[in-house]
Design an enzyme around this catalytic site. Structure first.
Site, PDB file in Angstrom:
ATOM      1  N   GLU A  42      -5.867  -0.707  -7.331  1.00  0.00           N
ATOM      2  CA  GLU A  42      -4.936   0.257  -8.081  1.00  0.00           C
ATOM      3  C   GLU A  42      -4.002  -0.629  -8.814  1.00  0.00           C
ATOM      4  OE1 GLU A  42      -5.297   4.122  -5.083  1.00  0.00           O
ATOM      5  OE2 GLU A  42      -3.677   2.813  -4.969  1.00  0.00           O
ATOM      6  N   SER A  72       0.968  -1.253   0.035  1.00  0.00           N
ATOM      7  CA  SER A  72       0.064   0.041  -0.286  1.00  0.00           C
ATOM      8  C   SER A  72       0.736   1.230  -0.003  1.00  0.00           C
ATOM      9  CB  SER A  72      -1.048  -0.003   1.097  1.00  0.00           C
ATOM     10  OG  SER A  72      -0.613  -0.475   2.243  1.00  0.00           O
ATOM     11  N   HIS A 132      -2.930  -3.376  -6.091  1.00  0.00           N
ATOM     12  CA  HIS A 132      -3.437  -2.844  -4.756  1.00  0.00           C
ATOM     13  C   HIS A 132      -4.825  -3.011  -4.261  1.00  0.00           C
ATOM     14  CE1 HIS A 132      -3.560   0.730  -1.841  1.00  0.00           C
ATOM     15  NE2 HIS A 132      -3.222  -0.445  -1.040  1.00  0.00           N
ATOM     16  N   ASN A 168      -4.370   6.958  -1.194  1.00  0.00           N
ATOM     17  CA  ASN A 168      -3.674   7.439  -0.019  1.00  0.00           C
ATOM     18  C   ASN A 168      -2.951   8.907  -0.331  1.00  0.00           C
ATOM     19  OD1 ASN A 168      -4.412   5.432   1.616  1.00  0.00           O
ATOM     20  ND2 ASN A 168      -2.767   4.069   1.069  1.00  0.00           N
TER      21      ASN A 168
HETATM   22  P1  NAD Z   1      -1.162  -9.079   8.051  1.00  0.00           P
HETATM   23  O1  NAD Z   1      -0.239  -8.812   8.888  1.00  0.00           O
HETATM   24  O2  NAD Z   1      -2.596  -9.377   8.326  1.00  0.00           O
HETATM   25  O3  NAD Z   1      -0.752 -10.208   7.140  1.00  0.00           O
HETATM   26  C1  NAD Z   1       0.788 -10.391   6.754  1.00  0.00           C
HETATM   27  C2  NAD Z   1       0.960 -11.962   6.475  1.00  0.00           C
HETATM   28  O4  NAD Z   1       2.200 -12.122   6.178  1.00  0.00           O
HETATM   29  C3  NAD Z   1       1.043 -12.582   8.048  1.00  0.00           C
HETATM   30  O5  NAD Z   1       0.393 -13.882   8.170  1.00  0.00           O
HETATM   31  C4  NAD Z   1       2.756 -12.929   7.863  1.00  0.00           C
HETATM   32  O6  NAD Z   1       2.962 -14.115   8.478  1.00  0.00           O
HETATM   33  C5  NAD Z   1       3.050 -13.022   6.611  1.00  0.00           C
HETATM   34  N1  NAD Z   1       4.223 -12.958   6.106  1.00  0.00           N
HETATM   35  C6  NAD Z   1       5.156 -11.980   6.803  1.00  0.00           C
HETATM   36  N2  NAD Z   1       6.405 -12.179   6.149  1.00  0.00           N
HETATM   37  C7  NAD Z   1       6.252 -12.880   5.142  1.00  0.00           C
HETATM   38  C8  NAD Z   1       7.085 -13.642   4.239  1.00  0.00           C
HETATM   39  N3  NAD Z   1       8.394 -13.221   4.252  1.00  0.00           N
HETATM   40  N4  NAD Z   1       6.692 -14.837   3.608  1.00  0.00           N
HETATM   41  C9  NAD Z   1       5.504 -15.153   3.738  1.00  0.00           C
HETATM   42  N5  NAD Z   1       4.410 -14.872   4.581  1.00  0.00           N
HETATM   43  C10 NAD Z   1       5.168 -13.639   5.223  1.00  0.00           C
HETATM   44  O7  NAD Z   1      -0.955  -7.974   7.004  1.00  0.00           O
HETATM   45  P2  NAD Z   1      -2.010  -7.346   6.006  1.00  0.00           P
HETATM   46  O8  NAD Z   1      -2.999  -6.319   6.692  1.00  0.00           O
HETATM   47  O9  NAD Z   1      -2.664  -8.603   5.251  1.00  0.00           O
HETATM   48  O10 NAD Z   1      -1.172  -6.723   4.849  1.00  0.00           O
HETATM   49  C11 NAD Z   1      -0.498  -7.240   3.942  1.00  0.00           C
HETATM   50  C12 NAD Z   1      -0.090  -6.375   2.838  1.00  0.00           C
HETATM   51  O11 NAD Z   1      -1.164  -5.801   2.411  1.00  0.00           O
HETATM   52  C13 NAD Z   1       0.958  -5.247   3.201  1.00  0.00           C
HETATM   53  O12 NAD Z   1       1.724  -4.933   2.222  1.00  0.00           O
HETATM   54  C14 NAD Z   1       0.153  -4.322   3.727  1.00  0.00           C
HETATM   55  O13 NAD Z   1       0.378  -2.999   3.470  1.00  0.00           O
HETATM   56  C15 NAD Z   1      -1.209  -4.317   2.144  1.00  0.00           C
HETATM   57  N6  NAD Z   1      -2.132  -3.796   2.509  1.00  0.00           N
HETATM   58  C16 NAD Z   1      -2.899  -3.998   3.729  1.00  0.00           C
HETATM   59  C17 NAD Z   1      -4.250  -3.208   3.744  1.00  0.00           C
HETATM   60  C18 NAD Z   1      -5.016  -3.167   5.029  1.00  0.00           C
HETATM   61  O14 NAD Z   1      -6.180  -2.538   5.305  1.00  0.00           O
HETATM   62  N7  NAD Z   1      -4.524  -4.176   6.152  1.00  0.00           N
HETATM   63  C19 NAD Z   1      -4.760  -2.916   2.583  1.00  0.00           C
HETATM   64  C20 NAD Z   1      -4.128  -2.652   1.533  1.00  0.00           C
HETATM   65  C21 NAD Z   1      -2.759  -2.979   1.317  1.00  0.00           C
END
Ligand code: NAD
Length: 506
Positions: free
Chosen positions: A157, A124, A145, A195
């Site tokens: 996106e 993001s 995204h 954002n």
């Molecule tokens: P989260 O913490 O819920 O999940 C991340 C997962 O990735 C965890 O289960 C973790 O164990 C795993 N992980 C970490 N490093 C790893 C690796 N090297 N290999 C494999 N698995 C790995 O996070 P999230 O909220 O799902 O966000 C994930 C991505 O999506 C981020 O880049 C975040 O910026 C993006 N994002 C999040 C949102 C939101 O609202 N949460 C919205 C859009 C984008």
């Protein structure tokens, strides 16, 4: 490669957190075989179990068919090792938001998947160009995204880095459509579209709070009345003061500390004090009493008050939708009035005192017997509307101005005599940011409008507002803010300025 060629490919989703599971669900519902991998052992299996119970609950409520859910779940296979994903035609990464972790993952994946496998990142905030640095085939890496919750939010996106092959970006664009989403192309710049353009929604309210122009509830009520589902203060409390502050700080830093994006001291203090919003029980509002949400009156019934004297000499000044609206309200209220369509301001004069639609300047800068009111977006009678009085206004005009606003169909909310009040200030800055994004090739006008409506539920897109408010009025508001505060924050986007020179002067 076309989107058609990605139809039916096996999808590897890496990261089984909140976003990864949502992406796996959407891909499986679209008919793809999906492999789900997480670094933490057992996490992918646990995520699938949680997904199964939430989808089965929707079956029980009659919202999803049992067969469709069974098929979706059967298509999702948790895997324990990346090596098992050699057959993937598309990888969507949703791991921790850290550049090094993402780079390392994609470099490892290049040794596993075929050379024509498309690599997508759900980052993001991290530069897609930077994630691609070090890959053998950087042209196949693209941002995809999604927004949270993935199954519900329509926007995707599609973010191209410097080396992303346009054919790959278009393939992801078309695939997103096939998955029932509304994709928008974006260039990899800080904050991408949503954002970045959304920053002023929070920042202008925080600036108004910092100068003590109004209380949070008043600002929220005024912006809700303009059609936003939540006001900035209640929304920041929901997002978390810390999360919102860190996104603002990262956009600020990534733009080489451009003053336009400077974070707020008001918010910094809340973060430092652990007043993070709903999750900590207190932010702008107090949630400790167990309130799930703050009850804000979005629209109040017209308050009864003393009616202004009907003998007043009234004149509706100016042209356009707001002047017409004022005139028709006066007709409904049974008031006799004159028209001065050639006036260089819009509003109502009552025995010479002026109630003016804000042109950005504080009332005190215009004259003594002056009150200014905010851009009225809501069509409903009784919608909250900010107004301010000149410091030179007589006590009589101070009392009468809000009464006339009531006659004109608004529920007046007095704020300090600050430039462009609340809605005009916020919308002008959102439009300005969107104009800069288009100028810099981040997205198209339609892309910006779609992104803001679908990504953050804005009632209209910035360029749709611009149609209504005209460039001249928006530039006047920004110039007034710029003249008042000095500095770079309110500089007018060259995109807006140039169009005023070259087009019809609207
Ligand atoms: P989260 O913490 O819920 O999940 C991340 C997962 O990735 C965890 O289960 C973790 O164990 C795993 N992980 C970490 N490093 C790893 C690796 N090297 N290999 C494999 N698995 C790995 O996070 P999230 O909220 O799902 O966000 C994930 C991505 O999506 C981020 O880049 C975040 O910026 C993006 N994002 C999040 C949102 C939101 O609202 N949460 C919205 C859009 C984008």
């Amino acid at each position: 490669m076309t989107g058609g060629q990605l139809n039916g490919v096996t999808v590897l989703v890496v990261g089984a957190g909140i976003m990864g599971v949502g992406i796996a669900q959407v891909a499986a519902q679209a008919g793809h075989a999906v492999m789900l991998y997480d670094l933490r052992e057992g996490a992918a299996g646990e995520a699938k179990t949680r997904l199964a119970s939430s989808l089965n609950a929707l079956v029980l409520k009659g919202k999803l068919g049992a067969d469709a859910v069974a098929q979706t779940l059967a298509r999702i296979e948790p895997i324990d090792a990346l090596q098992a994903a050699a057959s993937a035609g598309l990888v969507v990464e949703a791991i921790v938001e850290k550049l090094d972790a993402k780079r390392t993952l994609f470099q490892r994946l290049e040794a596993v998947v075929a050379a024509d496998c498309v690599l997508a990142t759900n980052t993001s905030s991290i530069s897609v160009t930077a994630i691609a640095n070090g890959l053998q085939h950087p042209a196949r890496l693209v941002g995809m995204h999604f927004f949270n919750p993935v199954p519900l939010m329509k926007l995707v996106e599609v973010v191209s880095g410097l080396q992303t092959d346009p054919v790959v970006a278009q393939a992801i664009f078309e695939l997103s459509q096939a998955w029932g989403k509304v994709p928008v192309h974006a260039r990899s710049t800080p904050g991408f579209i949503v954002n970045r353009i959304a920053r002023p929604f929070y920042a202008e309210t925080l600036a108004l709070l910092q100068e003590r122009a109004a209380q949070p509830a008043l600002l929220d009520v005024c912006l809700r009345a303009a059609g936003f589902r939540m006001g900035p203060c209640e929304l920041i409390d929901l997002i978390g003061q810390d999360t919102n502050f860190s996104v603002t700080s990262s956009v600020y830093e990534a733009n080489f500390y451009d003053k336009r994006f400077v974070p707020s001291l008001v918010q910094r203090e809340l973060v430092d004090g652990g007043l993070l919003g709903r999750k900590s029980g207190r932010g702008f509002y107090d949630y400790t009493a167990g309130a799930a949400s703050v009850a804000l009156p979005a629209f109040e019934a017209l308050e009864l008050g003393a009616t202004p004297p009907l003998t007043t000499a009234l004149c509706v000044a100016g042209r356009g939708a707001v002047a017409e609206r004022l005139a028709s309200r006066l007709v409904s209220a049974g008031c006799a009035f004159e028209r001065d369509a050639d006036a260089d301001w819009i509003g109502l004069s009552a025995d010479g005192a002026q109630l003016r639609l804000t042109d950005g300047r504080p009332a005190s800068q215009i004259g003594a017997q002056v009150a200014v009111f905010d851009w009225p977006l809501a069509q409903q009678g009784g919608a909250a509307l900010a107004w301010a009085a000149s410091s030179g206004a007589s006590p009589a005009w101070l009392a009468l101005a809000p009464q006339w606003l009531r006659v004109l169909g608004f529920s007046p909310r007095q704020v300090a005599d600050t430039p462009a009040l609340v809605v005009a200030r916020t919308l002008a800055m959102l439009i300005n940011e969107a104009a800069d994004a288009v100028l810099q090739g981040v997205c198209s006008q339609d892309g910006a409008d779609a992104a803001m409506k679908l990504g953050v539920n804005y009632p209209a897109g910035p360029f749709e507002w611009l149609q209504d408010w005209k460039r001249g009025a928006v530039i006047a508001v920004l110039d007034a803010l710029d003249a008042h505060y000095r500095g770079e924050r309110y500089r007018v986007s060259p995109w807006l300025r140039q169009r005023t020179w070259t087009e019809d002067g609207t």
